[in-house]
Design a protein around this motif. Structure first.
Motif, PDB file in Angstrom:
ATOM      1  N   UNK A 184      34.418  70.627  49.883  1.00 32.35           N
ATOM      2  CA  UNK A 184      32.967  70.438  50.147  1.00 32.35           C
ATOM      3  C   UNK A 184      32.237  69.890  48.879  1.00 32.35           C
ATOM      4  N   UNK A 185      32.606  70.042  47.756  1.00 32.27           N
ATOM      5  CA  UNK A 185      32.128  69.448  46.723  1.00 32.27           C
ATOM      6  C   UNK A 185      32.395  67.797  46.677  1.00 32.27           C
ATOM      7  N   UNK A 186      33.869  67.408  47.066  1.00 32.16           N
ATOM      8  CA  UNK A 186      34.345  66.361  46.970  1.00 32.16           C
ATOM      9  C   UNK A 186      33.615  65.283  48.058  1.00 32.16           C
ATOM     10  N   UNK A 187      33.192  65.960  49.121  1.00 35.85           N
ATOM     11  CA  UNK A 187      32.528  65.316  50.216  1.00 35.85           C
ATOM     12  C   UNK A 187      31.164  64.843  49.617  1.00 35.85           C
ATOM     13  N   UNK A 188      30.495  65.852  48.932  1.00 37.16           N
ATOM     14  CA  UNK A 188      29.088  65.460  48.376  1.00 37.16           C
ATOM     15  C   UNK A 188      29.117  64.554  47.263  1.00 37.16           C
ATOM     16  N   UNK A 189      30.297  64.444  46.687  1.00 38.05           N
ATOM     17  CA  UNK A 189      30.536  63.267  45.524  1.00 38.05           C
ATOM     18  C   UNK A 189      30.624  61.947  46.306  1.00 38.05           C
ATOM     19  N   UNK A 190      31.471  61.957  47.355  1.00 39.41           N
ATOM     20  CA  UNK A 190      31.659  60.907  48.217  1.00 39.41           C
ATOM     21  C   UNK A 190      30.532  60.234  48.905  1.00 39.41           C
ATOM     22  N   UNK A 203      28.910  44.134  45.793  1.00 36.17           N
ATOM     23  CA  UNK A 203      29.843  43.963  47.041  1.00 36.17           C
ATOM     24  C   UNK A 203      31.133  43.365  46.564  1.00 36.17           C
ATOM     25  N   UNK A 204      32.191  43.490  47.278  1.00 37.86           N
ATOM     26  CA  UNK A 204      33.405  42.554  47.353  1.00 37.86           C
ATOM     27  C   UNK A 204      34.103  43.132  46.143  1.00 37.86           C
ATOM     28  N   UNK A 205      34.110  44.084  45.616  1.00 40.10           N
ATOM     29  CA  UNK A 205      34.830  44.498  44.650  1.00 40.10           C
ATOM     30  C   UNK A 205      35.118  46.133  44.349  1.00 40.10           C
ATOM     31  N   UNK A 206      35.814  46.494  43.750  1.00 39.72           N
ATOM     32  CA  UNK A 206      35.950  47.858  43.288  1.00 39.72           C
ATOM     33  C   UNK A 206      35.100  48.423  42.435  1.00 39.72           C
ATOM     34  N   UNK A 207      34.882  49.430  42.513  1.00 40.94           N
ATOM     35  CA  UNK A 207      34.098  50.333  41.359  1.00 40.94           C
ATOM     36  C   UNK A 207      34.352  51.701  40.974  1.00 40.94           C
ATOM     37  N   UNK A 208      33.992  52.256  40.139  1.00 41.72           N
ATOM     38  CA  UNK A 208      34.374  53.705  39.767  1.00 41.72           C
ATOM     39  C   UNK A 208      32.798  54.433  39.284  1.00 41.72           C
ATOM     40  N   UNK A 209      32.642  55.629  39.451  1.00 41.72           N
ATOM     41  CA  UNK A 209      31.428  56.455  39.352  1.00 41.72           C
ATOM     42  C   UNK A 209      31.891  57.577  38.518  1.00 41.72           C
ATOM     43  N   UNK A 210      31.559  58.093  37.234  1.00 43.61           N
ATOM     44  CA  UNK A 210      31.964  59.047  36.627  1.00 43.61           C
ATOM     45  C   UNK A 210      30.831  60.356  36.894  1.00 43.61           C
ATOM     46  N   UNK A 211      31.288  61.377  37.219  1.00 47.48           N
ATOM     47  CA  UNK A 211      30.450  62.508  37.742  1.00 47.48           C
ATOM     48  C   UNK A 211      30.658  63.736  37.171  1.00 47.48           C
ATOM     49  N   UNK A 218      25.615  74.366  41.170  1.00 47.71           N
ATOM     50  CA  UNK A 218      26.113  73.949  42.375  1.00 47.71           C
ATOM     51  C   UNK A 218      25.614  72.394  42.301  1.00 47.71           C
ATOM     52  N   UNK A 219      25.537  71.732  41.330  1.00 48.93           N
ATOM     53  CA  UNK A 219      24.953  70.374  41.040  1.00 48.93           C
ATOM     54  C   UNK A 219      25.995  69.380  40.826  1.00 48.93           C
ATOM     55  N   UNK A 220      25.780  68.116  41.408  1.00 53.89           N
ATOM     56  CA  UNK A 220      26.583  66.848  41.294  1.00 53.89           C
ATOM     57  C   UNK A 220      25.904  65.769  40.482  1.00 53.89           C
ATOM     58  N   UNK A 221      26.278  65.637  39.395  1.00 58.38           N
ATOM     59  CA  UNK A 221      25.659  64.587  38.582  1.00 58.38           C
ATOM     60  C   UNK A 221      26.206  63.351  38.130  1.00 58.38           C
ATOM     61  N   UNK A 222      25.517  62.258  38.241  1.00 54.81           N
ATOM     62  CA  UNK A 222      26.371  60.762  37.660  1.00 54.81           C
ATOM     63  C   UNK A 222      26.295  60.953  36.319  1.00 54.81           C
ATOM     64  N   UNK A 223      27.174  60.500  35.720  1.00 56.89           N
ATOM     65  CA  UNK A 223      27.460  60.204  34.235  1.00 56.89           C
ATOM     66  C   UNK A 223      27.005  58.701  34.102  1.00 56.89           C
ATOM     67  N   UNK A 224      28.092  57.964  34.591  1.00 62.26           N
ATOM     68  CA  UNK A 224      27.793  56.327  34.685  1.00 62.26           C
ATOM     69  C   UNK A 224      28.438  55.781  35.745  1.00 62.26           C
ATOM     70  N   UNK A 225      28.054  54.662  35.950  1.00 62.07           N
ATOM     71  CA  UNK A 225      28.673  53.703  37.081  1.00 62.07           C
ATOM     72  C   UNK A 225      29.432  52.431  36.371  1.00 62.07           C
ATOM     73  N   UNK A 226      30.648  52.180  36.764  1.00 61.72           N
ATOM     74  CA  UNK A 226      31.425  51.222  36.254  1.00 61.72           C
ATOM     75  C   UNK A 226      31.670  50.077  37.345  1.00 61.72           C
ATOM     76  N   UNK A 227      31.042  49.030  37.247  1.00 55.96           N
ATOM     77  CA  UNK A 227      31.254  48.196  38.190  1.00 55.96           C
ATOM     78  C   UNK A 227      32.439  47.311  38.431  1.00 55.96           C
ATOM     79  N   UNK A 228      33.838  48.058  38.089  1.00 54.17           N
ATOM     80  CA  UNK A 228      35.110  47.555  38.297  1.00 54.17           C
ATOM     81  C   UNK A 228      36.128  48.521  38.609  1.00 54.17           C
ATOM     82  N   UNK A 229      37.152  48.204  38.912  1.00 56.11           N
ATOM     83  CA  UNK A 229      38.291  49.236  39.189  1.00 56.11           C
ATOM     84  C   UNK A 229      38.701  50.042  38.074  1.00 56.11           C
ATOM     85  N   UNK A 230      39.261  51.085  38.207  1.00 60.95           N
ATOM     86  CA  UNK A 230      39.726  52.100  37.137  1.00 60.95           C
ATOM     87  C   UNK A 230      41.296  51.493  37.136  1.00 60.95           C
TER      88      UNK A 230
END
Length: 355
Positions: A184-190, A203-211, A218-230
């Motif tokens: 259920x937590x993974x679904x919220x993150x998705x 658009x048209x590239x991979x990304x990764x988001x640290x959370x 019971x909280x999901x928080x974004x640490x940072x967004x990386x506009x590239x693949x891991x």
């Protein structure tokens, strides 16, 4: 055009692709997402429930203007790498320590970030320069990385990797796939990742988001967004589900449909372990090619990446705050218990020496 490094790799790829008319994320989206302050502005508009309070901070101010944040506050450069200069500060004195640079460091920082500053002036209001910091409400919990890609405006989440720290530090010990968090937590993150990325213009590239997942609240928080693949995780996905994230990135780069069809798990779990020391030292010995070969014979598929050489000091390389990487080991196993047992044996079979 493909760039797997944050700066200048993925930005240069985006700019060149735009000029040549090739599939790639728009430069405006890449620049904004990779700047921690402007990325937070986007997050606050699209996924406010997953965005902590934040404020821009000048490293030249005698007293930080924290607004409603107050202490403690977590500070980090708006354009940084490997958690360098990222830390929690509890008072003005610690803030000044955290943003203090030598003259040589300042010159290097401004020279390196000058091209990025030009992009900020083109694609943002330019009010928060590339050498400033951001202050945020401190976050805690289980840290993960959500990997995905954008294809023709649609976000697809490929998986979630646990990002585990050495106890009491902000230095990564290992990256483990798949995540052990509840479904259920993974679904919220998705859901957060999809809503953010589909509204970001990327658009048209991979990304990764640290959370973070804070179980207490019971909280999901974004640490940072990386506009590239891991890129460090590509091997982990291939081991577990038979799909390599480079396949997705390369398909996007040439405008072909992404062949992402994760099948049944081939092994139970895989991890990328980071070997570290918490004191500096001169390298006196690293494993020989024959010693690494014996490890690979013992455990088929093990990947060993040595990050140093005899005669060097660990601090000669770019390092995290307070620790020194010297090797990376990727390994898989049917269970988590077997995974740790295998890594322990691999570690014992890799002789490193330091003064």
């Amino acid at each position: 055009m493909v760039g797997t490094g944050d700066y200048p790799g993925c930005m240069l790829a985006s700019l060149l692709a735009e000029r040549l008319g090739l599939p790639a994320p728009p430069p405006r989206a890449v620049v904004r997402l990779s700047h921690k302050y402007y990325s937070r502005i986007l997050q606050r508009g699209l996924v406010p429930e997953a965005t902590p309070d934040f404020v821009s901070l000048s490293p030249y101010a005698s007293k930080p203007q924290l607004g409603r944040l107050g202490y403690p506050v977590f500070i980090k450069p708006v354009k940084g790498t490997m958690s360098i200069r990222a830390r929690r500060v509890d008072n003005v004195h610690e803030f000044r320590e955290g943003v203090r640079f030598s003259l040589l460091e300042l010159v290097r920082k401004h020279l390196i970030l000058r091209p990025y500053q030009h992009l900020l002036q083109r694609y943002t209001d330019g009010e928060v320069p590339a050498w400033h910091f951001i202050g945020e409400t401190p976050l805690s919990g289980v840290q993960v990385t959500v990997d995905g890609f954008m294809e023709r405006g649609r976000a697809v989440v490929m998986g979630v990797v646990d990002s585990v720290m050495y106890p009491g530090t902000i230095s990564f010990q290992r990256f483990e796939y798949p995540s052990h968090l509840p479904a259920r937590v993974l679904e919220r993150m998705r859901e957060v990742a999809v809503r953010l990325m589909e509204g970001s213009g990327f658009d048209q590239a991979c990304f990764n988001i640290e959370m973070f997942y804070d179980e207490v609240h019971d909280r999901v928080s974004i640490i940072e967004v990386n506009p590239r693949m891991s890129y460090q995780f590509a091997d982990l996905y291939e081991r577990v589900i038979g799909m390599n994230t480079y396949e997705a990135q390369l398909a996007l780069a040439v405008g072909e449909p992404v062949p992402w069809n994760a099948g049944a798990a081939r092994v139970g779990v895989a991890a990328s372990f980071v070997m570290r020391r918490f004191i500096d030292g001169r390298v006196t010995r690293v494993p020989s090619a024959q010693e690494i070969a014996r490890v690979k014979e013992r455990f088929e598929g093990v990947v060993v990446q040595v990050l140093c050489a005899p005669g060097e000091r660990l601090s000669d390389h770019v390092q995290d705050v307070g620790s020194y990487r010297y090797a990376i080991v990727n390994v898989d196993a049917p269970t988590r218990e077997e995974l740790f047992a295998r890594y322990t044996e691999v570690e014992q079979l890799l002789p490193f020496g330091f003064t």
